[in-house]
Design a protein around this motif. Sequence first.
Motif, PDB file in Angstrom:
ATOM      1  N   HIS A 159      71.350   2.013  56.059  1.00 40.30           N
ATOM      2  CA  HIS A 159      70.823   1.296  57.230  1.00 40.30           C
ATOM      3  C   HIS A 159      71.605   0.003  57.499  1.00 40.30           C
ATOM      4  CE1 HIS A 159      67.586   4.157  56.878  1.00 40.30           C
ATOM      5  NE2 HIS A 159      67.266   3.690  55.699  1.00 40.30           N
ATOM      6  N   GLY A 160      72.905   0.083  57.304  1.00 37.78           N
ATOM      7  CA  GLY A 160      73.767  -1.052  57.592  1.00 37.78           C
ATOM      8  C   GLY A 160      73.898  -2.069  56.475  1.00 37.78           C
ATOM      9  N   ASN A 161      73.137  -1.895  55.384  1.00 33.64           N
ATOM     10  CA  ASN A 161      73.180  -2.837  54.271  1.00 33.64           C
ATOM     11  C   ASN A 161      73.825  -2.190  53.048  1.00 33.64           C
ATOM     12  OD1 ASN A 161      71.684  -4.897  55.669  1.00 33.64           O
ATOM     13  ND2 ASN A 161      69.847  -3.661  55.321  1.00 33.64           N
ATOM     14  N   ILE A 162      74.671  -2.948  52.343  1.00 34.91           N
ATOM     15  CA  ILE A 162      75.311  -2.460  51.124  1.00 34.91           C
ATOM     16  C   ILE A 162      74.536  -3.014  49.934  1.00 34.91           C
ATOM     17  CG2 ILE A 162      77.432  -2.404  49.765  1.00 34.91           C
ATOM     18  CD1 ILE A 162      78.995  -2.771  52.366  1.00 34.91           C
ATOM     19  N   LEU A 163      73.944  -2.112  49.142  1.00 36.58           N
ATOM     20  CA  LEU A 163      73.046  -2.508  48.060  1.00 36.58           C
ATOM     21  C   LEU A 163      73.525  -1.962  46.726  1.00 36.58           C
ATOM     22  CD1 LEU A 163      69.673  -1.695  49.867  1.00 36.58           C
ATOM     23  CD2 LEU A 163      70.822  -3.914  49.742  1.00 36.58           C
ATOM     24  N   LEU A 164      73.282  -2.728  45.657  1.00 35.45           N
ATOM     25  CA  LEU A 164      73.610  -2.284  44.303  1.00 35.45           C
ATOM     26  C   LEU A 164      72.568  -1.275  43.854  1.00 35.45           C
ATOM     27  CD1 LEU A 164      75.477  -2.714  41.817  1.00 35.45           C
ATOM     28  CD2 LEU A 164      73.842  -4.442  41.037  1.00 35.45           C
ATOM     29  N   LYS A 165      72.998  -0.040  43.545  1.00 31.84           N
ATOM     30  CA  LYS A 165      72.076   1.026  43.177  1.00 31.84           C
ATOM     31  C   LYS A 165      71.968   1.225  41.666  1.00 31.84           C
ATOM     32  CE  LYS A 165      70.423   3.096  45.995  1.00 31.84           C
ATOM     33  NZ  LYS A 165      69.229   2.816  46.825  1.00 31.84           N
ATOM     34  N   ASP A 166      73.047   0.953  40.950  1.00 27.75           N
ATOM     35  CA  ASP A 166      73.042   1.156  39.496  1.00 27.75           C
ATOM     36  C   ASP A 166      74.234   0.417  38.918  1.00 27.75           C
ATOM     37  OD1 ASP A 166      72.290   2.009  37.009  1.00 27.75           O
ATOM     38  OD2 ASP A 166      72.964   4.080  37.254  1.00 27.75           O
ATOM     39  N   SER A 167      74.157   0.084  37.632  1.00 29.17           N
ATOM     40  CA  SER A 167      75.275  -0.589  36.975  1.00 29.17           C
ATOM     41  C   SER A 167      75.117  -0.473  35.467  1.00 29.17           C
ATOM     42  CB  SER A 167      75.328  -2.077  37.375  1.00 29.17           C
ATOM     43  OG  SER A 167      74.188  -2.765  36.911  1.00 29.17           O
ATOM     44  N   PHE A 168      76.209  -0.707  34.773  1.00 25.05           N
ATOM     45  CA  PHE A 168      76.127  -0.821  33.310  1.00 25.05           C
ATOM     46  C   PHE A 168      77.172  -1.811  32.834  1.00 25.05           C
ATOM     47  CE2 PHE A 168      79.401   2.485  33.566  1.00 25.05           C
ATOM     48  CZ  PHE A 168      80.280   2.148  32.539  1.00 25.05           C
ATOM     49  N   ASP A 169      76.899  -2.387  31.698  1.00 25.28           N
ATOM     50  CA  ASP A 169      77.772  -3.380  31.063  1.00 25.28           C
ATOM     51  C   ASP A 169      78.061  -2.870  29.660  1.00 25.28           C
ATOM     52  OD1 ASP A 169      78.841  -5.622  29.692  1.00 25.28           O
ATOM     53  OD2 ASP A 169      77.865  -6.971  31.100  1.00 25.28           O
ATOM     54  N   THR A 170      79.335  -2.728  29.325  1.00 23.06           N
ATOM     55  CA  THR A 170      79.671  -2.208  27.995  1.00 23.06           C
ATOM     56  C   THR A 170      79.341  -3.206  26.894  1.00 23.06           C
ATOM     57  OG1 THR A 170      81.943  -3.066  28.037  1.00 23.06           O
ATOM     58  CG2 THR A 170      81.555  -0.887  29.014  1.00 23.06           C
ATOM     59  N   GLY A 171      79.250  -4.489  27.248  1.00 23.40           N
ATOM     60  CA  GLY A 171      78.953  -5.507  26.247  1.00 23.40           C
ATOM     61  C   GLY A 171      80.126  -5.853  25.359  1.00 23.40           C
ATOM     62  N   LYS A 172      81.277  -5.280  25.635  1.00 20.46           N
ATOM     63  CA  LYS A 172      82.431  -5.520  24.763  1.00 20.46           C
ATOM     64  C   LYS A 172      83.069  -6.879  25.001  1.00 20.46           C
ATOM     65  CE  LYS A 172      83.686  -0.642  24.355  1.00 20.46           C
ATOM     66  NZ  LYS A 172      84.720   0.370  24.620  1.00 20.46           N
ATOM     67  N   VAL A 173      83.284  -7.178  26.292  1.00 17.55           N
ATOM     68  CA  VAL A 173      84.032  -8.402  26.572  1.00 17.55           C
ATOM     69  C   VAL A 173      83.351  -9.250  27.635  1.00 17.55           C
ATOM     70  CG1 VAL A 173      86.299  -7.563  25.874  1.00 17.55           C
ATOM     71  CG2 VAL A 173      85.462  -7.071  28.173  1.00 17.55           C
ATOM     72  N   SER A 174      82.098  -8.965  27.933  1.00 14.28           N
ATOM     73  CA  SER A 174      81.417  -9.742  28.960  1.00 14.28           C
ATOM     74  C   SER A 174      80.055 -10.195  28.468  1.00 14.28           C
ATOM     75  CB  SER A 174      81.252  -8.928  30.249  1.00 14.28           C
ATOM     76  OG  SER A 174      80.383  -7.834  30.029  1.00 14.28           O
ATOM     77  N   ALA A 175      79.581 -11.234  29.068  1.00 11.68           N
ATOM     78  CA  ALA A 175      78.254 -11.758  28.803  1.00 11.68           C
ATOM     79  C   ALA A 175      77.808 -12.510  30.037  1.00 11.68           C
ATOM     80  CB  ALA A 175      78.272 -12.691  27.584  1.00 11.68           C
ATOM     81  N   ASP A 176      76.536 -12.910  30.062  1.00  6.02           N
ATOM     82  CA  ASP A 176      76.013 -13.583  31.251  1.00  6.02           C
ATOM     83  C   ASP A 176      76.777 -14.862  31.584  1.00  6.02           C
ATOM     84  OD1 ASP A 176      74.153 -11.624  31.543  1.00  6.02           O
ATOM     85  OD2 ASP A 176      72.549 -12.712  30.528  1.00  6.02           O
ATOM     86  N   ASP A 177      77.336 -15.501  30.558  1.00  2.92           N
ATOM     87  CA  ASP A 177      77.997 -16.782  30.802  1.00  2.92           C
ATOM     88  C   ASP A 177      79.511 -16.655  30.905  1.00  2.92           C
ATOM     89  OD1 ASP A 177      78.380 -16.070  28.200  1.00  2.92           O
ATOM     90  OD2 ASP A 177      78.041 -18.069  27.356  1.00  2.92           O
ATOM     91  N   THR A 178      80.034 -15.438  31.032  1.00  7.90           N
ATOM     92  CA  THR A 178      81.471 -15.259  31.190  1.00  7.90           C
ATOM     93  C   THR A 178      81.788 -14.943  32.643  1.00  7.90           C
ATOM     94  OG1 THR A 178      81.402 -12.866  30.772  1.00  7.90           O
ATOM     95  CG2 THR A 178      81.667 -14.319  28.863  1.00  7.90           C
ATOM     96  N   LEU A 179      83.030 -15.230  33.045  1.00  4.18           N
ATOM     97  CA  LEU A 179      83.434 -14.949  34.416  1.00  4.18           C
ATOM     98  C   LEU A 179      83.384 -13.461  34.720  1.00  4.18           C
ATOM     99  CD1 LEU A 179      86.420 -17.393  35.008  1.00  4.18           C
ATOM    100  CD2 LEU A 179      84.133 -17.506  35.999  1.00  4.18           C
ATOM    101  N   ILE A 180      83.930 -12.636  33.829  1.00  7.89           N
ATOM    102  CA  ILE A 180      83.956 -11.209  34.114  1.00  7.89           C
ATOM    103  C   ILE A 180      82.556 -10.620  34.099  1.00  7.89           C
ATOM    104  CG2 ILE A 180      86.313 -10.784  33.318  1.00  7.89           C
ATOM    105  CD1 ILE A 180      85.228  -9.854  30.686  1.00  7.89           C
ATOM    106  N   GLY A 181      81.634 -11.286  33.414  1.00 12.53           N
ATOM    107  CA  GLY A 181      80.267 -10.802  33.388  1.00 12.53           C
ATOM    108  C   GLY A 181      79.508 -11.078  34.668  1.00 12.53           C
ATOM    109  N   SER A 182      80.105 -11.845  35.577  1.00 15.67           N
ATOM    110  CA  SER A 182      79.398 -12.215  36.805  1.00 15.67           C
ATOM    111  C   SER A 182      79.976 -11.566  38.051  1.00 15.67           C
ATOM    112  CB  SER A 182      79.443 -13.740  36.981  1.00 15.67           C
ATOM    113  OG  SER A 182      80.779 -14.183  37.199  1.00 15.67           O
ATOM    114  N   ILE A 183      81.015 -10.774  37.911  1.00 18.72           N
ATOM    115  CA  ILE A 183      81.706 -10.260  39.088  1.00 18.72           C
ATOM    116  C   ILE A 183      80.877  -9.231  39.852  1.00 18.72           C
ATOM    117  CG2 ILE A 183      83.653  -8.836  39.847  1.00 18.72           C
ATOM    118  CD1 ILE A 183      85.422 -10.399  37.938  1.00 18.72           C
ATOM    119  N   VAL A 184      80.352  -8.199  39.168  1.00 19.99           N
ATOM    120  CA  VAL A 184      79.609  -7.157  39.869  1.00 19.99           C
ATOM    121  C   VAL A 184      78.358  -7.729  40.522  1.00 19.99           C
ATOM    122  CG1 VAL A 184      78.285  -5.031  39.606  1.00 19.99           C
ATOM    123  CG2 VAL A 184      80.497  -5.251  38.479  1.00 19.99           C
ATOM    124  N   GLY A 185      77.590  -8.517  39.760  1.00 22.73           N
ATOM    125  CA  GLY A 185      76.386  -9.124  40.322  1.00 22.73           C
ATOM    126  C   GLY A 185      76.687 -10.092  41.441  1.00 22.73           C
ATOM    127  N   GLY A 186      77.762 -10.875  41.272  1.00 27.55           N
ATOM    128  CA  GLY A 186      78.144 -11.830  42.316  1.00 27.55           C
ATOM    129  C   GLY A 186      78.580 -11.130  43.576  1.00 27.55           C
TER     130      GLY A 186
END
Length: 207
Positions: A44-71
């Motif tokens: 309906h004209g909106n792009i929404l996040l439907k699913d995601s996963f984080d491997t936990g290997k090199v990202s965390a909530d406080d890392t730059l790469i950990g914020s890219i998909v959510g951002g």
Amino acid sequence: MENVVISYFRVESEAFQALSELKKLSTFEDEAVLSQVGILKKEHGNILLKDSFDTGKVSADDTLIGSIVGGLAGIIAGPLGVLLGVGIGGSVGLLADANDMKRETGLFWSMTLRMKDGDVAIVSVVQEQSEAPLDRVFGKFETVVERYPAAEIQEEIEHARELQDDLEKQARDKMAEERSATREKKVAEYKEKMQADFNKLKERFGS
């Protein structure tokens, strides 16, 4: 090289099949190290996040790469994403020639141009020694694949947030402005019209 890899699908089931294969791929670290993967769908004209996963290997909530998909998902679903999508969704289409899309347009603009309602995009944050592993996964499907340096996308997200904050502030300031003579005239006209409507309603009930 640290990349954000965008792969566009028209068939949602194929996108989720690719997502499943990427989860398996995340265990192989010699050629590609996946950090985050997300699926976005245009509805309906909106792009929404439907699913995601984080491997936990090199990202965390406080890392730059950990914020890219959510951002990325947050900006696209926010006011700025809506503005970018107005009137242009589907004007180019998913399988348009990738060469026609210039990097200077930025990822947000490219996504809103490419995706029609029902289209799906997989966003992968990955360190690639070789592009072959992800290309093998996406090569099984009818897709358009684009790669962006992850550092560029992080900066684009931050820049978009600043623009979005400015837009929201301008809107608040505009709404808070003192009523002009023109606006006051409109208020008076609406008031008169509403009173007339209610008078007609009372006459109808009284008859």
